[in-house]
Design a protein around this motif. Structure first.
Motif, PDB file in Angstrom:
ATOM      1  N   UNK A  78      62.521 -20.385 123.456  1.00 48.87           N
ATOM      2  CA  UNK A  78      61.723 -19.160 123.396  1.00 48.87           C
ATOM      3  C   UNK A  78      60.393 -19.400 122.691  1.00 48.87           C
ATOM      4  N   UNK A  79      60.435 -20.222 121.662  1.00 48.31           N
ATOM      5  CA  UNK A  79      59.209 -20.556 120.948  1.00 48.31           C
ATOM      6  C   UNK A  79      58.261 -21.357 121.832  1.00 48.31           C
ATOM      7  N   UNK A  80      58.816 -22.322 122.572  1.00 52.09           N
ATOM      8  CA  UNK A  80      57.994 -23.130 123.469  1.00 52.09           C
ATOM      9  C   UNK A  80      57.386 -22.288 124.582  1.00 52.09           C
ATOM     10  N   UNK A  81      58.106 -21.250 125.000  1.00 54.42           N
ATOM     11  CA  UNK A  81      57.618 -20.365 126.050  1.00 54.42           C
ATOM     12  C   UNK A  81      56.612 -19.333 125.520  1.00 54.42           C
ATOM     13  N   UNK A  82      56.419 -19.357 124.209  1.00 55.21           N
ATOM     14  CA  UNK A  82      55.444 -18.475 123.546  1.00 55.21           C
ATOM     15  C   UNK A  82      55.760 -17.004 123.754  1.00 55.21           C
ATOM     16  N   UNK A  83      57.035 -16.681 123.680  1.00 55.33           N
ATOM     17  CA  UNK A  83      57.435 -15.275 123.723  1.00 55.33           C
ATOM     18  C   UNK A  83      56.919 -14.602 122.451  1.00 55.33           C
ATOM     19  N   UNK A  84      56.240 -13.481 122.562  1.00 52.95           N
ATOM     20  CA  UNK A  84      55.535 -12.910 121.410  1.00 52.95           C
ATOM     21  C   UNK A  84      56.406 -12.599 120.197  1.00 52.95           C
ATOM     22  N   UNK A  85      57.584 -11.983 120.427  1.00 50.99           N
ATOM     23  CA  UNK A  85      58.424 -11.566 119.301  1.00 50.99           C
ATOM     24  C   UNK A  85      59.807 -12.192 119.437  1.00 50.99           C
ATOM     25  N   UNK A  86      60.203 -12.935 118.413  1.00 50.45           N
ATOM     26  CA  UNK A  86      61.536 -13.534 118.344  1.00 50.45           C
ATOM     27  C   UNK A  86      62.197 -13.010 117.073  1.00 50.45           C
ATOM     28  N   UNK A  87      63.143 -12.098 117.238  1.00 47.83           N
ATOM     29  CA  UNK A  87      63.779 -11.452 116.091  1.00 47.83           C
ATOM     30  C   UNK A  87      65.230 -11.881 116.000  1.00 47.83           C
ATOM     31  N   UNK A  88      65.681 -12.148 114.796  1.00 44.52           N
ATOM     32  CA  UNK A  88      67.076 -12.541 114.614  1.00 44.52           C
ATOM     33  C   UNK A  88      67.422 -12.690 113.145  1.00 44.52           C
TER      34      UNK A  88
END
Length: 315
Positions: A78-88
């Protein structure tokens, strides 16, 4: 998974233009695929070549990913795909925590309230929104006619024609399983009192053990939706705190839920469910502690007589 449905339903009601994609493991996906407020269900087939990475195309399209459990590989992707918000919820001391753009504090195991409400709180924190209303009405996909016909054949193959009770004594953690000798005694008492068959369901690797419990043995013979239909038709389900318990809660099937290492206040369905919980001094505990427990008295001390008394009230 099923316990998330009230929060997801309310999310779609308040924000109808949002596109909801729910990811789970293979086998579980079918119980959500028919729900109108979930736009797409994707799944991981563990054990298959690149099983976790077959969902990449769907990840390309996301603006926000909420990780409800720890998924380090998918977090990196997800980080490599540059998804704007990664919440967890971050993992203590893990170097990949830095990839989460939002560290969530909400955790089911920090509170005693029902998990459906906590799941809603987690989404509120992740999305900076408010999800009001009750979070106890669970949803599940209703089996189609093909599945119903398959269950007819399964029941016919073991000689079950009319009313029956379902017993699901096994879970993913050995220490949460209802002991076989107690389950066997319970089945005999049901036969003596009600003359009603007890159909045993569960994983294939427990099949030989279940032969001792009941002659009506369907372990390893059902897929997910067939299991759902068996529970839907049953007069009652008896099970430890597990997936089948939530299925019964969504279907409105009467259920006696055996709690050992966790709290009924967190997990027991709010309708048609009678929890049995001994409240040992060491309860609740986590999986690691449970695996080290010598006697697992919280489960092994739940007797067949206790369950029969609850069954008398329900039936």
């Amino acid at each position: 998974m099923i316990v998330y449905t009230p929060a997801l339903r309310r999310l779609k009601e308040k924000y109808p233009k949002c596109i909801l994609t729910f990811m789970t493991k293979y086998g579980n996906h079918e119980v959500l695929e028919g729900l109108s407020y979930i736009d797409k269900v994707i799944y991981i087939r563990r054990g298959r070549l690149l099983g976790r990475y077959r969902v990449l195309f769907d990840f390309f399209q996301q603006d926000i990913v909420v990780f409800t459990d720890w998924q380090p590989q998918l977090l990196m992707i997800s980080k490599l795909l540059k998804i704007p918000v990664l919440a967890g919820v971050p993992r203590d001391g893990h170097r990949l925590n830095r990839y989460l753009s939002k560290h969530l504090q909400t955790s089911i195991f920090k509170v005693k309230q029902y998990a459906g409400r906590t799941d809603a709180d987690l989404l509120e924190e992740a999305l900076d929104i408010e999800l009001d209303g009750e979070m106890t009405r669970l949803d599940i996909t209703v089996p189609n006619q093909k599945v119903c016909d398959e269950v007819d054949c399964l029941l016919d193959s073991i000689g079950v024609k009319d009313d029956y009770i379902v017993l699901s004594p096994f879970t993913g953690l050995e220490e949460r399983n209802w002991p076989i000798d107690i389950a066997e005694s319970f089945v005999q008492k049901v036969i003596d009192i009600y003359s009603m068959p007890v159909v045993v369901i569960g994983p294939a690797d427990k099949r030989n053990k279940a032969d001792v419990i009941s002659k009506y043995n369907l372990l390893g013979r059902t897929n997910t939706m067939q299991m759902v239909e068996l529970i839907r038709r049953a007069k009652c389900l008896i099970t430890p705190d597990s997936g089948p318990m939530h299925v019964a809660g969504a279907l409105g099937t009467k259920c006696i839920a055996l709690f050992s290492k966790d709290l009924p206040s967190r997990w027991a369905p709010k309708e048609q469910c009678v929890p049995v919980y001994l409240g040992m001094p060491c309860s609740p505990c986590n999986d690691e502690t449970a695996r080290k427990c010598h006697d697992v008295a919280c489960m092994r001390n739940i007797s067949d007589e206790m369950i029969i008394e609850k069954l008398k009230c329900l039936l």
